[in-house]
Design a protein around this motif. Structure first.
Motif, PDB file in Angstrom:
ATOM      1  N   ALA A 148       0.825  -1.207   0.000  1.00 20.93           N
ATOM      2  CA  ALA A 148       0.000   0.000   0.000  1.00 20.93           C
ATOM      3  C   ALA A 148       0.858   1.255   0.000  1.00 20.93           C
ATOM      4  CB  ALA A 148      -0.932   0.001   1.214  1.00 20.93           C
ATOM      5  N   ALA A 149       1.940   1.244   0.781  1.00 20.90           N
ATOM      6  CA  ALA A 149       2.826   2.412   0.833  1.00 20.90           C
ATOM      7  C   ALA A 149       3.446   2.689  -0.531  1.00 20.90           C
ATOM      8  CB  ALA A 149       3.919   2.190   1.875  1.00 20.90           C
ATOM      9  N   TRP A 150       3.928   1.640  -1.188  1.00 21.40           N
ATOM     10  CA  TRP A 150       4.498   1.810  -2.529  1.00 21.40           C
ATOM     11  C   TRP A 150       3.442   2.299  -3.508  1.00 21.40           C
ATOM     12  CZ3 TRP A 150       9.293   1.727  -4.561  1.00 21.40           C
ATOM     13  CH2 TRP A 150      10.337   1.229  -3.774  1.00 21.40           C
ATOM     14  N   ALA A 151       2.279   1.673  -3.513  1.00 22.02           N
ATOM     15  CA  ALA A 151       1.247   2.016  -4.487  1.00 22.02           C
ATOM     16  C   ALA A 151       0.772   3.455  -4.320  1.00 22.02           C
ATOM     17  CB  ALA A 151       0.071   1.051  -4.363  1.00 22.02           C
ATOM     18  N   ILE A 152       0.608   3.903  -3.083  1.00 25.63           N
ATOM     19  CA  ILE A 152       0.171   5.277  -2.836  1.00 25.63           C
ATOM     20  C   ILE A 152       1.205   6.276  -3.340  1.00 25.63           C
ATOM     21  CG2 ILE A 152      -0.282   6.975  -1.014  1.00 25.63           C
ATOM     22  CD1 ILE A 152      -1.593   4.685   0.577  1.00 25.63           C
ATOM     23  N   ALA A 153       2.461   6.057  -2.970  1.00 25.16           N
ATOM     24  CA  ALA A 153       3.511   6.992  -3.391  1.00 25.16           C
ATOM     25  C   ALA A 153       3.680   7.010  -4.903  1.00 25.16           C
ATOM     26  CB  ALA A 153       4.829   6.614  -2.717  1.00 25.16           C
ATOM     27  N   LEU A 154       3.728   5.839  -5.514  1.00 25.08           N
ATOM     28  CA  LEU A 154       3.980   5.762  -6.943  1.00 25.08           C
ATOM     29  C   LEU A 154       2.813   6.298  -7.769  1.00 25.08           C
ATOM     30  CD1 LEU A 154       5.609   2.220  -7.078  1.00 25.08           C
ATOM     31  CD2 LEU A 154       6.767   4.410  -7.424  1.00 25.08           C
ATOM     32  N   THR A 155       1.600   6.139  -7.274  1.00 20.95           N
ATOM     33  CA  THR A 155       0.434   6.580  -8.024  1.00 20.95           C
ATOM     34  C   THR A 155       0.137   8.060  -7.833  1.00 20.95           C
ATOM     35  OG1 THR A 155      -0.554   4.375  -7.785  1.00 20.95           O
ATOM     36  CG2 THR A 155      -2.021   6.164  -8.440  1.00 20.95           C
TER      37      THR A 155
END
Length: 344
Positions: free
Chosen positions: A202-209
């Motif tokens: 979730a942390a990766w997806a939020i930052a990357l998106t």
């Protein structure tokens, strides 16, 4: 979160596999530390920048400072995490643990400077960019520290009730939970089954998106949902694969991961299923016109690479590959997306 820089297996930690034991500070030891550093946080930062570039193209927003910010934050968070968990990681990633122990102070300074620079750049992108830049640090605090006793106690109670012998889950660090009148260690979220990888994903997806959007403008909601889903699913697989390498070490200290609980073979099949969902998501986006087929194909390259890496779980002698190879798939995706952009 996903690439951890290991270059040897637990059984090799007493000396390099191709040489006799070398005194601290010798050339052999220096090569091991250099390899651990190169394949650790700096490599994670490079992969993060590539992923942010891919997200920028998929979202259709201009290329901005977002990839640089994501890279700096990734370097900072993973450097801090490696230093904080050096003792616990000694069995599974001895070279990285050695690096973190020997240069812990320097890595913490470098991480602080990197995060500070990321925040300074984010300020130029406005309040949303700043908030999204600070978010991964907050995620790490929740994920890796013992500062969430109430949530942790609830999770620990549920896990304890599902344990046949009623003893509960024993983690490496944390608060305590009452079970049958006894007090037992409560794991950090980092040590909680499935939740650990879900938090990382979730942390990766939020930052990357959302960082590319915060810096570069708006994007259609359905496209945002597809990009978020893609990175969340891929990141979940990437977070679980290194646990196959760490299965013995995790089991020894009572940390429950999918390989520990389900076994390596079942874990491999489960991760195939997650990649299959990612395939369906990308294919649906291409079929409905949310993503151009060339871009959908570029994402497919990464998913195919992910499946190939997952297939190695439990089947290769050098399991340290599982800590690096998943991230390498994003380099392939980045090259493919860049090629699509050049061709037009």
């Amino acid at each position: 979160m996903r690439s951890d820089g290991s270059v040897t297996e637990p059984s090799e930690q007493k000396s390099p596999p191709d040489a006799s034991p070398t005194p601290t500070g010798t050339t052999g030891d220096g090569r091991r530390l250099l390899a651990a550093f190169a394949w650790g946080s700096p490599f994670t930062a490079l992969v993060a920048a590539v992923e942010a570039f891919v997200a920028t193209v998929l979202l259709g927003v201009p290329v901005t400072a977002a990839p640089a910010v994501v890279a700096l934050v990734a370097f900072a968070v993973y450097s801090i995490d490696h230093v904080a968990d050096a003792d616990a990681d000694a069995a599974s990633t001895p070279d990285r643990a050695l690096l973190a122990r020997r240069y812990g102070d320097q890595l913490m300074v470098a991480a602080t400077l990197a995060y500070g620079l990321a925040v300074a750049i984010a300020v130029t992108g406005g309040p949303r960019a700043l908030a999204l830049t600070l978010l991964p640090g907050a995620f790490w605090v929740v994920y890796a520290s013992d500062w969430v006793p109430d949530l942790g106690r609830a999770v620990g109670t549920v896990l304890a009730s599902a344990t046949p012998d009623r003893r509960g889950l024993v983690g490496r660090a944390g608060a305590t939970v009452t079970d049958g009148g006894r007090r037992s260690p409560l794991p950090r979220l980092k040590d909680v089954l499935v939740l650990n990888s879900a938090v990382v994903a979730a942390a990766w997806a939020i930052a990357l998106t959302f960082l590319p959007i915060a810096f570069g403008g708006t994007a259609p909601g359905p496209v945002v949902a597809v990009v978020f889903a893609y990175f969340f699913l891929r990141s979940f697989v990437d977070a679980e694969l290194p646990n196959v390498r760490d299965v013995d070490a995790d089991a020894a200290v009572g940390v429950e991961t999918l390989p520990v609980v389900l076994g390596v073979e079942r874990t491999r099949h489960l991760l195939y299923g997650v990649d299959l969902i990612a395939v369906g998501t990308v294919a649906a986006a291409g079929a409905t016109g949310l993503l151009a087929w060339p871009l959908a194909g570029a994402l497919g390259v990464g998913i195919v690479a992910s499946v190939c890496v997952t297939a190695l779980a439990g089947r290769i002698e050098d399991a340290s590959v599982l800590g690096v190879a998943p991230d390498c798939s994003y380099i392939l995706v980045g090259i493919a997306v860049a090629g699509v952009q050049l061709v037009g």
